[in-house]
Design an enzyme around this catalytic site. Structure first.
Site, PDB file in Angstrom:
ATOM      1  N   GLU A 214       2.202   5.421  -4.097  1.00  0.00           N
ATOM      2  CA  GLU A 214       2.916   4.994  -2.887  1.00  0.00           C
ATOM      3  C   GLU A 214       4.345   4.817  -3.309  1.00  0.00           C
ATOM      4  O   GLU A 214       4.607   4.266  -4.576  1.00  0.00           O
ATOM      5  CB  GLU A 214       2.420   3.805  -2.057  1.00  0.00           C
ATOM      6  CG  GLU A 214       0.924   4.139  -1.959  1.00  0.00           C
ATOM      7  CD  GLU A 214       0.143   3.455  -1.126  1.00  0.00           C
ATOM      8  OE1 GLU A 214      -0.068   2.182  -1.391  1.00  0.00           O
ATOM      9  OE2 GLU A 214      -0.327   3.858   0.110  1.00  0.00           O
TER      10      GLU A 214
ATOM     11  N   CYS B 118      11.295   1.429  -3.888  1.00  0.00           N
ATOM     12  CA  CYS B 118      10.191   0.716  -4.702  1.00  0.00           C
ATOM     13  C   CYS B 118       9.252   1.913  -5.152  1.00  0.00           C
ATOM     14  O   CYS B 118       8.745   2.472  -4.586  1.00  0.00           O
ATOM     15  CB  CYS B 118       9.139  -0.377  -3.911  1.00  0.00           C
ATOM     16  SG  CYS B 118       8.130  -1.045  -4.913  1.00  0.00           S
TER      17      CYS B 118
ATOM     18  N   CYS C 195      -3.943   0.141 -10.974  1.00  0.00           N
ATOM     19  CA  CYS C 195      -3.459  -0.581 -12.435  1.00  0.00           C
ATOM     20  C   CYS C 195      -4.689  -1.302 -12.689  1.00  0.00           C
ATOM     21  O   CYS C 195      -5.586  -1.751 -12.166  1.00  0.00           O
ATOM     22  CB  CYS C 195      -2.615  -1.789 -11.485  1.00  0.00           C
ATOM     23  SG  CYS C 195      -2.027  -2.940 -12.828  1.00  0.00           S
TER      24      CYS C 195
ATOM     25  N   CYS D 269      -5.077  -8.546 -11.428  1.00  0.00           N
ATOM     26  CA  CYS D 269      -4.559  -9.954 -10.673  1.00  0.00           C
ATOM     27  C   CYS D 269      -5.521  -9.788  -9.307  1.00  0.00           C
ATOM     28  O   CYS D 269      -5.598  -8.970  -8.634  1.00  0.00           O
ATOM     29  CB  CYS D 269      -3.022  -9.592 -10.412  1.00  0.00           C
ATOM     30  SG  CYS D 269      -2.106  -9.438 -12.034  1.00  0.00           S
TER      31      CYS D 269
ATOM     32  N   CYS E 259      -4.038  -9.083  -5.907  1.00  0.00           N
ATOM     33  CA  CYS E 259      -3.252  -8.019  -5.560  1.00  0.00           C
ATOM     34  C   CYS E 259      -4.268  -6.898  -5.183  1.00  0.00           C
ATOM     35  O   CYS E 259      -4.957  -6.674  -5.906  1.00  0.00           O
ATOM     36  CB  CYS E 259      -2.386  -7.501  -6.880  1.00  0.00           C
ATOM     37  SG  CYS E 259      -1.887  -6.054  -6.749  1.00  0.00           S
TER      38      CYS E 259
ATOM     39  N   CYS F  11       4.651  -5.975  -1.053  1.00  0.00           N
ATOM     40  CA  CYS F  11       4.108  -6.059  -2.436  1.00  0.00           C
ATOM     41  C   CYS F  11       2.716  -6.482  -2.445  1.00  0.00           C
ATOM     42  O   CYS F  11       2.049  -7.283  -1.586  1.00  0.00           O
ATOM     43  CB  CYS F  11       4.766  -7.513  -2.845  1.00  0.00           C
ATOM     44  SG  CYS F  11       6.594  -7.361  -3.030  1.00  0.00           S
TER      45      CYS F  11
HETATM   46  N1  SAH Z   1       2.520  -4.581 -12.411  1.00  0.00           N
HETATM   47  C1  SAH Z   1       3.958  -5.262 -11.795  1.00  0.00           C
HETATM   48  C2  SAH Z   1       4.850  -4.766 -10.870  1.00  0.00           C
HETATM   49  C3  SAH Z   1       3.975  -4.249  -9.742  1.00  0.00           C
HETATM   50  S1  SAH Z   1       3.404  -5.790  -8.673  1.00  0.00           S
HETATM   51  C4  SAH Z   1       3.921  -6.800 -11.924  1.00  0.00           C
HETATM   52  O1  SAH Z   1       2.665  -7.237 -11.725  1.00  0.00           O
HETATM   53  O2  SAH Z   1       4.960  -7.371 -11.941  1.00  0.00           O
HETATM   54  C5  SAH Z   1       5.121  -6.511  -7.956  1.00  0.00           C
HETATM   55  C6  SAH Z   1       4.890  -7.822  -7.529  1.00  0.00           C
HETATM   56  O3  SAH Z   1       4.158  -7.867  -6.463  1.00  0.00           O
HETATM   57  C7  SAH Z   1       4.442  -8.849  -8.507  1.00  0.00           C
HETATM   58  O4  SAH Z   1       5.272  -9.846  -8.773  1.00  0.00           O
HETATM   59  C8  SAH Z   1       3.210  -9.095  -7.983  1.00  0.00           C
HETATM   60  O5  SAH Z   1       2.971 -10.737  -8.360  1.00  0.00           O
HETATM   61  C9  SAH Z   1       3.559  -9.144  -6.626  1.00  0.00           C
HETATM   62  N2  SAH Z   1       2.443  -9.167  -5.813  1.00  0.00           N
HETATM   63  C10 SAH Z   1       1.273  -8.645  -5.830  1.00  0.00           C
HETATM   64  N3  SAH Z   1       0.265  -8.884  -4.979  1.00  0.00           N
HETATM   65  C11 SAH Z   1       0.998  -9.417  -3.909  1.00  0.00           C
HETATM   66  C12 SAH Z   1       0.591  -9.850  -2.680  1.00  0.00           C
HETATM   67  N4  SAH Z   1      -0.428  -9.507  -1.921  1.00  0.00           N
HETATM   68  N5  SAH Z   1       1.467 -10.633  -1.768  1.00  0.00           N
HETATM   69  C13 SAH Z   1       2.841 -10.878  -2.365  1.00  0.00           C
HETATM   70  N6  SAH Z   1       3.127 -10.317  -3.686  1.00  0.00           N
HETATM   71  C14 SAH Z   1       2.274  -9.796  -4.259  1.00  0.00           C
HETATM   72 FE1  SF4 Z   2      -1.202  -4.788 -11.562  1.00  0.00          FE
HETATM   73 FE2  SF4 Z   2      -0.994  -5.840  -9.122  1.00  0.00          FE
HETATM   74 FE3  SF4 Z   2      -1.239  -7.250 -11.365  1.00  0.00          FE
HETATM   75 FE4  SF4 Z   2       1.036  -5.838 -10.723  1.00  0.00          FE
HETATM   76  S1  SF4 Z   2       0.351  -7.646  -9.617  1.00  0.00           S
HETATM   77  S2  SF4 Z   2       0.044  -6.042 -12.719  1.00  0.00           S
HETATM   78  S3  SF4 Z   2       0.145  -3.878  -9.729  1.00  0.00           S
HETATM   79  S4  SF4 Z   2      -3.012  -5.932 -10.629  1.00  0.00           S
END
Ligand code: SAH
Ligand code: SF4
Length: 383
Positions: A120, A133, A140, A144, A147, A363
């Site tokens: 996406e 973006c 991934c 986390c 996410c 995000c």
């Molecule tokens: N993998 C990289 C970049 C993609 S995620 C990273 O983790 O930095 C981009 C951002 O989205 C990150 O700062 C992550 O912490 C945030 N993010 C992930 N899930 C989210 C959610 N449900 N609500 C708000 N931010 C979120």
């Molecule tokens: Fe991967 Fe989501 Fe963690 Fe970013 S926030 S490293 S996209 S699992």
């Protein structure tokens, strides 16, 4: 499933998208053509955004015909396009299976996956600029817990052409209404520093004055904190800005939501940040996803101030965007109290509400949500 991979993916003309000027010169020489034709193709592709050889009028007609037979410019396929009420557009893009030699070489897995991929890309128009973006991996592996992308696992790394192709598609699709400035954030699906070489190759094209001429001040790579990747990026001549997903105020808390913290704990991560060679105009950005009643207390804010001491940094506070996960949105009063503690201690902090939430473009929401899609989505039929 091997049976789903079209045979054409493993043969056929050479895809020129994502190749550096040197690679294009070498390709043209391999055809017995003058090397400088490679530089002309590079300019046509990235500076003029011409995606068919017939339109590259700086090349002789004979060469254009030959390239149409022996080379290709494979842009991502737009599978679907969701338009939000706030102007944000979420593109669902499809990529074919990879030929073996174009699979990312520095994949974390022993054998890089060659599977077809769906990712996406999000286009966010503002008054004087657009922010795009982009994804760097399909899915991934970092896991986390807050996410949604993590629930996919790693499907596969994207190539440089697939990464830069997302910017090209978004700009081309909105060409009638482009603003003067383009920002690119590597904050879509995937962990950019675990797909290092293709990511850096695409950034070189993006920042190249002979390529896409985007300013390094307008490109941000976000990482979950892959310390060796941060150290490697520090040694690159051409670099974007760096954002770190902090998301917690102690190791104990970060271990709970970001298992990667056990491998690269806060001390190692912040040490790498302190050693990171910032340019005079540059600062680090720390992203902090606020999870209601989990990491959004006054004490958390105080610990964040301490963690970021001696760093030229700013903090983006991102209220958690809900998905089908066991967390909750933070209370607005707690968000403001958190921000104020940081600001009072001279840590620049901004609350960032994600755009495009109605189309799952925010995000952490970037996973396929195609079935039962809400009625306010604009669907473009498959191309
Ligand atoms: N993998 C990289 C970049 C993609 S995620 C990273 O983790 O930095 C981009 C951002 O989205 C990150 O700062 C992550 O912490 C945030 N993010 C992930 N899930 C989210 C959610 N449900 N609500 C708000 N931010 C979120
Ligand atoms: Fe991967 Fe989501 Fe963690 Fe970013 S926030 S490293 S996209 S699992």
């Amino acid at each position: 499933m091997a049976s789903l991979i079209p045979a054409s993916a493993f043969a056929g003309p050479c895809n020129l998208l994502g190749k550096s000027p040197e690679e294009l010169r070498a390709f043209l020489e391999s055809l017995g053509e003058p090397a400088y034709r490679g530089a002309q193709i590079y300019h046509a592709l990235y500076a003029e955004r011409r995606f068919d050889f017939a339109g590259m009028t700086n090349l002789p007609a004979k060469l254009r015909e030959r390239l149409a037979r022996e080379a290709a410019i494979e842009l991502p396929r737009v599978i679907r396009k969701h338009c939000s009420d706030d102007g944000t557009i979420r593109y669902v893009l499809g990529f074919d299976a990879l030929a073996e030699d174009s699979a990312a070489k520095d994949s974390q897995k022993a054998a890089p996956s060659l599977a077809p991929a769906t990712i996406e890309t999000v286009f966010m128009p503002e008054e004087n600029r657009q922010t795009i973006c982009i994804s760097t991996q399909a899915g991934c592996a970092v896991d986390c817990h807050f996410c949604l992308t993590a629930t996919l696992g790693l499907i596969r790394n994207l190539t440089a052409g697939e990464i830069i192709g997302q910017v090209l598609i978004a700009l081309d699709d909105n060409r009638a209404a482009l603003r003067p400035q383009t920002n690119v954030v590597l904050m879509g699906q995937g962990e950019p520093l675990l797909n290092f070489e293709p990511v850096v190759a695409s950034i070189r094209i993006l920042l190249d004055p002979n390529g896409m001429t985007v300013s390094p001040k307008h490109v941000t790579l976000s990482t979950s904190g892959i310390v060796p990747g941060i150290e490697r990026l520090a040694r690159e001549k051409v670099r974007p800005k760096l954002a770190i997903s902090l998301n917690a105020s102690s190791n104990e808390q970060r271990n709970e939501i970001m298992p990667i913290n056990r491998k690269y704990p806060l001390e190692a991560l912040l040490d790498a940040c302190r050693r990171y060679p910032l340019r005079p105009w540059e600062h680090l950005t720390f992203e902090y996803v606020l999870l209601g009643e989990f990491n959004d207390s006054i004490d958390d804010a105080r610990r964040v101030v301490k963690l970021l001491a001696n760093l030229r940094a700013k903090v983006n506070l991102i209220p958690w965007n809900p998905g089908d996960l066991p967390y909750s949105k933070p209370d607005p009063a707690r968000i403001e109290a958190f921000r104020k503690i940081l600001a009072d201690k001279d840590v620049r902090a901004f609350v960032r509400y994600s755009r495009g939430q109605d189309v799952m473009a925010a995000c952490g929401q970037l996973v396929l949500m195609e079935i039962g899609a809400a009625s306010n989505l604009t669907q473009i039929s498959q191309q």
